[in-house]
Design a protein around this motif. Structure first.
Motif, PDB file in Angstrom:
ATOM      1  N   UNK A   1     122.611  26.856  70.671  1.00  0.00           N
ATOM      2  CA  UNK A   1     123.805  27.240  69.950  1.00  0.00           C
ATOM      3  C   UNK A   1     124.328  26.019  69.204  1.00  0.00           C
ATOM      4  N   UNK A   2     124.615  26.202  67.927  1.00  0.00           N
ATOM      5  CA  UNK A   2     125.149  25.126  67.097  1.00  0.00           C
ATOM      6  C   UNK A   2     126.664  25.271  67.024  1.00  0.00           C
ATOM      7  N   UNK A   3     127.356  24.162  67.209  1.00  0.00           N
ATOM      8  CA  UNK A   3     128.809  24.128  67.086  1.00  0.00           C
ATOM      9  C   UNK A   3     129.188  24.585  65.677  1.00  0.00           C
ATOM     10  N   UNK A   4     130.106  25.523  65.581  1.00  0.00           N
ATOM     11  CA  UNK A   4     130.503  26.084  64.280  1.00  0.00           C
ATOM     12  C   UNK A   4     131.102  25.034  63.343  1.00  0.00           C
ATOM     13  N   UNK A   5     131.585  23.928  63.899  1.00  0.00           N
ATOM     14  CA  UNK A   5     132.224  22.891  63.091  1.00  0.00           C
ATOM     15  C   UNK A   5     131.308  21.704  62.820  1.00  0.00           C
ATOM     16  N   UNK A   6     130.190  21.630  63.508  1.00  0.00           N
ATOM     17  CA  UNK A   6     129.276  20.503  63.342  1.00  0.00           C
ATOM     18  C   UNK A   6     128.523  20.617  62.019  1.00  0.00           C
TER      19      UNK A   6
END
Length: 154
Positions: A1-6
């Motif tokens: 899962x990728x951080x939505x803000x990264x």
């Protein structure tokens, strides 16, 4: 899962570009493309921009693109990657190229920006691109060793 803000950075592994650090200039908060001028844009994905550098269209390997500026890398927040992924799924995974997916996303109201920051771009996955890159590296760095020549000499 990728951080939505990264920030998510994508560059093609078989390319060399100059200036080397130009990717750092792209913003973290939107989909942005690092653009390079090339002689044969029909071999790449040409990016058509408006007067404010907003992406209007990506011309994927178009035989007669309307611009010589092509994308070499792009950057976006994780939330945009998630939107693109969900759109790809909703379109039954028909998009073989990121350009066609981005065009669909733009048509649905997405926004992207192009940055004409690149000077030189080489696709070293092709023999022509490899040879062009070697010539450029020799010009700027002196005596660059050509691994093909070196292998032939041994």
């Amino acid at each position: 899962m990728i951080d939505r803000h990264a920030p998510v950075l994508v560059g093609l592994p078989d390319t060399i570009w100059f200036p080397e650090h130009s990717l750092q200039s792209l913003p973290d908060d939107r989909l942005s493309f690092l653009l390079f001028p090339v002689e044969r844009p029909s071999h790449f994905d040409a990016v058509r921009l408006d007067e404010r550098n907003r992406v209007l269209e990506i011309q994927v390997k178009h035989p007669s693109p309307s611009t010589h500026w092509v994308w070499g890398a792009f950057k976006m927040p994780g939330s945009v990657l998630e939107e693109l992924f969900n759109l790809w799924l909703a379109r039954n995974r028909v998009d073989e190229y990121i350009g066609t997916l981005v065009n669909a996303w733009l048509a649905l109201g997405g926004e992207a920006q192009g940055f004409r920051l690149g000077r030189s771009y080489f696709d070293v996955g092709t023999m022509d691109g490899y040879m062009e890159a070697m010539r450029m590296l020799t010009e700027i760095g002196g005596n660059t060793i050509d691994p093909v020549e070196e292998a032939v000499e041994k």
